[in-house]
Design an enzyme around this catalytic site. Structure first.
Site, PDB file in Angstrom:
ATOM      1  N   LYS A 198      27.528  -5.510  -2.578  1.00  0.00           N
ATOM      2  CA  LYS A 198      27.070  -4.994  -1.287  1.00  0.00           C
ATOM      3  C   LYS A 198      28.162  -4.292  -0.487  1.00  0.00           C
ATOM      4  CE  LYS A 198      22.886  -6.102  -1.894  1.00  0.00           C
ATOM      5  NZ  LYS A 198      22.025  -4.986  -2.295  1.00  0.00           N
ATOM      6  N   HIS A 223      18.893   0.934 -13.500  1.00  0.00           N
ATOM      7  CA  HIS A 223      18.601  -0.393 -14.053  1.00  0.00           C
ATOM      8  C   HIS A 223      17.400  -0.971 -13.325  1.00  0.00           C
ATOM      9  CE1 HIS A 223      22.605  -1.648 -16.144  1.00  0.00           C
ATOM     10  NE2 HIS A 223      22.202  -0.426 -16.515  1.00  0.00           N
ATOM     11  N   TYR A 256      24.481 -12.092 -14.986  1.00  0.00           N
ATOM     12  CA  TYR A 256      25.170 -12.980 -14.036  1.00  0.00           C
ATOM     13  C   TYR A 256      25.074 -14.392 -14.604  1.00  0.00           C
ATOM     14  CZ  TYR A 256      24.868  -9.192 -10.545  1.00  0.00           C
ATOM     15  OH  TYR A 256      24.979  -7.999  -9.875  1.00  0.00           O
ATOM     16  N   PRO A 309      32.004  -9.879  -3.850  1.00  0.00           N
ATOM     17  CA  PRO A 309      31.428  -8.813  -4.687  1.00  0.00           C
ATOM     18  C   PRO A 309      30.164  -9.213  -5.445  1.00  0.00           C
ATOM     19  CG  PRO A 309      33.364  -9.733  -5.729  1.00  0.00           C
ATOM     20  CD  PRO A 309      33.289 -10.351  -4.375  1.00  0.00           C
ATOM     21  N   TYR A 329      18.657  -7.367  -3.502  1.00  0.00           N
ATOM     22  CA  TYR A 329      19.565  -6.788  -4.495  1.00  0.00           C
ATOM     23  C   TYR A 329      19.441  -5.256  -4.529  1.00  0.00           C
ATOM     24  CZ  TYR A 329      22.255  -6.494  -8.840  1.00  0.00           C
ATOM     25  OH  TYR A 329      23.234  -6.205  -9.771  1.00  0.00           O
TER      26      TYR A 329
HETATM   27  C1  PHB Z   1      30.769  -4.102 -11.226  1.00  0.00           C
HETATM   28  O1  PHB Z   1      30.241  -3.407 -12.127  1.00  0.00           O
HETATM   29  O2  PHB Z   1      31.990  -4.031 -10.933  1.00  0.00           O
HETATM   30  C2  PHB Z   1      29.887  -5.054 -10.452  1.00  0.00           C
HETATM   31  C3  PHB Z   1      28.521  -5.009 -10.682  1.00  0.00           C
HETATM   32  C4  PHB Z   1      27.688  -5.894  -9.979  1.00  0.00           C
HETATM   33  C5  PHB Z   1      28.244  -6.802  -9.095  1.00  0.00           C
HETATM   34  C6  PHB Z   1      29.632  -6.845  -8.871  1.00  0.00           C
HETATM   35  C7  PHB Z   1      30.461  -5.964  -9.563  1.00  0.00           C
HETATM   36  O3  PHB Z   1      27.411  -7.670  -8.444  1.00  0.00           O
END
Ligand code: PHB
Ligand code: APR
Length: 389
Positions: free
Chosen positions: A296, A72, A200, A292, A384
């Site tokens: 990280k 990505h 997000y 989460p 990130y």
């Molecule tokens: C997930 O796909 O579970 C996931 C992806 C990105 C994040 C947190 C969880 O920042």
């Protein structure tokens, strides 16, 4: 039994360390409290930094990840009626790999089994003895039978609830913690992702995240109260709430379906210092926990493993103790930066129950600044995709 490195914990940290050490001819025995099926049943995040991808390649475990994972280049951030994309690739020349952590763990187990790695499952009463001497040992039980491993070093990869951190005397430990007043209700569904990149969302109803495992398996989260329970949520109720929190173009195109997993995860920031006591070294969740939001958890465990693996390699190949002496300070420098980013991103994207009008105004101003500033987006992108090891 005798080995060079006793590894406590058969999650990604312990497995990756065992495999990397094996590649360099260092012997280990891994002890896991549960069994492999249980470990692989745990649903975890799915965004891997390039540093972890590189380690998986070094461990000889990256073939399926490259075949089935997705690179990505960016992610969408939405707030109110606004939405913008942060282009990591353009800003840092680095993508992230979207590949389930469960699959990482599966690939590592396959590699350990293929290499004939020594792993013991369903172990009980693990005790680390004399870690602060040159002759540490580990005792444990399997089927009620006491066993003992004499070793040169112990790697505590047994997660937040393990025994390794507790082995370091409390008087020697400094612990830092922040518990967030909300959790994440997550759902896994065999549906196509709503977007080809992650979304997000900071909405007035709370945070939401649209993620995926592959092009037919989606992972969604919505912020929920700590008092909430998955039993309170029918699939229909979850989908309706998710649609209220994400941009309408995606709410309209969202493909819903039955959940194949539904759970709530609390959010916590935690660090213990030091990450070493004598010949015991803590790795991953045994030493630190992040919310989460920034994905990280495993990625910071990976940098711990990188530092410890190279330190042990230096010890066995060159007789140098420089790496093991520097391990804790070096690992913690990167751990704290991951903690900061995870705290910053969590604070930016969630609605806190006790938030004042001023707090909300600050959140909006920060989002507006992130949206409008290349420097702000570069800073976010650097964190990130993963800061250098
Ligand atoms: C997930 O796909 O579970 C996931 C992806 C990105 C994040 C947190 C969880 O920042
Ligand atoms: N003895 C043996 N094994 C133990 C003990 C013990 N006393 N206590 C815990 N374990 C095992 C757990 O059963 C688990 O399989 O240690 C393992 C720890 O694995 P994780 O909790 O996944 O921690 P870690 O390997 O550091 O993974 C770090 O990866 O799973 C993702 O995002 C997740 O942040 C986490 C990251």
């Amino acid at each position: 039994m005798k080995t060079q490195v006793a590894i406590i914990g058969g999650g990604p940290s312990g497995l990756l360390l065992a495999q990397l050490l094996h590649i360099r001819g260092v012997d280990s025995i891994l002890l896991e409290r549960k069994n492999k099926e249980y470990v692989l049943s745990r649903i975890r995040a799915g965004v891997l930094e390039q540093g972890l991808v590189n380690l998986m390649e070094e461990a000889g475990c990256a073939d399926r990840m490259h075949a089935e994972g997705f690179l990505h280049d960016g992610a969408l951030i939405s707030y109110g009626d606004e939405m913008f994309r942060v282009d990591f690739r353009k800003l840092t020349d680095t993508p992230v790999m979207v590949y389930g952590q469960t699959e990482v763990t599966r690939d590592l187990y396959a590699a350990r089994e293929q290499a004939g790695g020594k792993m013991e499952f369903n172990v009980d009463d693990v005790v680390i003895h004399d870690a602060d001497t040159a002759t540490p040992r580990v005792t444990y039980k399997v089927d009620g039978q006491e066993r003992r491993i004499d070793c040169d070093f112990v790697a505590g990869c047994d997660g937040f609830h393990g025994v390794s951190r507790q082995t370091i005397p409390l008087a020697m430990r400094r612990e830092y913690e922040k518990v967030y007043p909300f959790g994440w209700l997550g759902i896994l569904s065999e549906t196509p992702p709503v977007n080809h990149e992650l979304i997000y969302a900071n909405s007035e109803r709370g945070f939401a995240l649209c993620s995926m495992r592959n092009d037919t398996l989606s992972r969604y989260y919505i912020q929920c109260p700590l008092s909430d329970s998955p039993a309170n949520w029918t699939d229909a109720a979850f989908w309706d709430e998710l649609k209220r929190r994400i941009p309408c173009e995606f709410a309209d195109s969202l493909v819903t379906g039955p959940s194949i997993e539904k759970s709530i995860a609390p959010l916590r920031s935690f660090v213990t210092e030091p990450m070493r006591w004598g010949r015991l070294f803590l790795c991953g969740d045994a030493a630190h926990i992040v919310p989460p939001t920034g994905a990280k958890g495993l990625n910071t465990a990976a940098s711990d493993v990188h530092y410890l693996y190279n330190a042990l390699r230096d010890y066995y190949e060159n007789g140098s103790e420089a790496g093991i002496d520097a391990y804790s300070e070096k690992a913690l420098k990167r751990v704290w930066k991951a903690e900061r980013f995870s705290w910053w991103f969590s604070s930016l994207m969630h609605r806190h129950p006790e938030q004042s009008e001023f707090d909300l105004a600050m959140q909006t101003a920060e989002l507006e600044f992130l949206r409008s500033s290349a420097a702000a987006q570069h800073s976010m992108a650097e964190n990130y995709v993963g800061l250098p090891y």
